[in-house]
Write a protein that holds these residues in place. Sequence first.
Motif, PDB file in Angstrom:
ATOM      1  N   ARG A 173     -24.154  12.801  -3.038  1.00 53.44           N
ATOM      2  CA  ARG A 173     -23.967  11.644  -2.552  1.00 53.44           C
ATOM      3  C   ARG A 173     -22.143  12.050  -2.928  1.00 53.44           C
ATOM      4  O   ARG A 173     -21.720  11.312  -4.269  1.00 53.44           O
ATOM      5  CB  ARG A 173     -24.727  10.975  -4.115  1.00 53.44           C
ATOM      6  N   CYS A 180     -31.256  13.925  -9.423  1.00 52.68           N
ATOM      7  CA  CYS A 180     -30.547  13.019 -10.680  1.00 52.68           C
ATOM      8  C   CYS A 180     -30.909  12.682 -11.871  1.00 52.68           C
ATOM      9  O   CYS A 180     -32.046  12.057 -12.266  1.00 52.68           O
ATOM     10  CB  CYS A 180     -30.575  11.653  -9.899  1.00 52.68           C
ATOM     11  N   CYS A 202     -31.481   3.679  -3.776  1.00 51.89           N
ATOM     12  CA  CYS A 202     -31.183   4.655  -4.449  1.00 51.89           C
ATOM     13  C   CYS A 202     -31.135   5.240  -3.206  1.00 51.89           C
ATOM     14  O   CYS A 202     -29.708   6.196  -2.373  1.00 51.89           O
ATOM     15  CB  CYS A 202     -31.305   5.800  -5.550  1.00 51.89           C
ATOM     16  N   ARG A 219     -27.003   1.833  -4.011  1.00 49.59           N
ATOM     17  CA  ARG A 219     -27.012   1.257  -4.873  1.00 49.59           C
ATOM     18  C   ARG A 219     -25.705   2.530  -5.147  1.00 49.59           C
ATOM     19  O   ARG A 219     -26.197   3.504  -5.397  1.00 49.59           O
ATOM     20  CB  ARG A 219     -28.036   1.760  -5.635  1.00 49.59           C
ATOM     21  N   CYS A 221     -23.781   4.809  -8.256  1.00 45.45           N
ATOM     22  CA  CYS A 221     -24.418   5.413  -9.308  1.00 45.45           C
ATOM     23  C   CYS A 221     -23.385   4.592 -10.735  1.00 45.45           C
ATOM     24  O   CYS A 221     -23.867   4.537 -12.029  1.00 45.45           O
ATOM     25  CB  CYS A 221     -23.388   6.327  -9.012  1.00 45.45           C
ATOM     26  N   CYS A 237     -25.886   2.255 -11.407  1.00 46.17           N
ATOM     27  CA  CYS A 237     -27.148   2.506 -11.967  1.00 46.17           C
ATOM     28  C   CYS A 237     -27.144   3.090 -13.590  1.00 46.17           C
ATOM     29  O   CYS A 237     -27.594   2.853 -14.148  1.00 46.17           O
ATOM     30  CB  CYS A 237     -27.312   3.943 -10.845  1.00 46.17           C
TER      31      CYS A 237
END
Length: 335
Positions: A231, A243, A266, A271, A273, A276
């Motif tokens: 990503r 992840c 995701c 979203r 990171c 998150c």
Amino acid sequence: MLEKKDRIVTGDRPTGRLHIGHYFGSLQNRVKLQNEYETFILVADVQALTDNFNNPEKVQKNVKEIVMDNLAVGVDPNKATIYLQSMIPEVAELTVFYSNLVTVSRLQRNPTVKTEIAQKKELFGESVTYGFLGYPVSQAADITALNGTIVPVGEDQLPLIEQCREIVRKFNSIYGQTLLEPKAILSNAKRIKGLDGNEKMGKSLGNAIYLSDTDEEITKKVMSAVTDPGRIKKDDPGNPNICMVSYYHKLFTKSNEELEEIMKECRAGTRGCVACKKQLIKNIINELEPIREKRRYYEERPELVKEILMEGTKHARKIAKENMLRIKEAMKLNY
Ligand code: SF4
């Protein structure tokens, strides 16, 4: 012959504070088991010296940390006995007796010992110490000194319990039925990976979240956790399966709905990171806060922590002493 009543002997090596790997791997289970069995929790300072003999300050400093971590997660000193290994001299004595019942090559073949020696090349070089090679013997002494019948372990520790059982059988076959043969119960919790994706979370690997970490420490660690490297932009579709943030969400995010949404967003690339990670930080803090609060209570009361450990040690010593009389009698050492 002893009456068989199940008694758990388990413990921790005081080489550092306990982290969430311990929490999910053994501590939660320990708190549950204390309600079902008579439980003894060993702070294994002598064993910690087998690979920290050159750093006794570290071991001593961590004794109280281990006691506080156990109390903080819910070990209840009215139900479980927390005790200090170095104050049970019977364990050292038994280790000497048992060392006649195990061969050097058998210890060298023990898969757990073999793996650990390989990991400690830097400390031991080409030749491992007698003390480290023999630690399964002293572990057998820890368990049998208290007539332990149940030892909760992870799968990788099973060979140590098998070694203990062999020593017990050999002892009983030579000196008569004296010792109880313990059995391992497998903790069903899996080993928790480190924040860097390493299979093992470890103090020495710098990839652990400690039960006593502050909000700032947790934030810093989670912010540096490994995410899907594919990503680049915020709207790139991600793969939560590779992840570490998603891996930790599965441990700490209690609501299934919230979890599903994380995975879905995701994958869809909707979203970020950073957001998150912030959500994960909040959930970790929520889970750890009651533990940290309890820990703070004990941190402010060092005398109480010491008293719990000393009282527990007194109780364990009494059992070890009584047991030793029977063992020495069986070995014709009862002068
Ligand atoms: Fe990991 Fe969350 Fe980023 Fe997906 S959005 S790669 S789960 S941090």
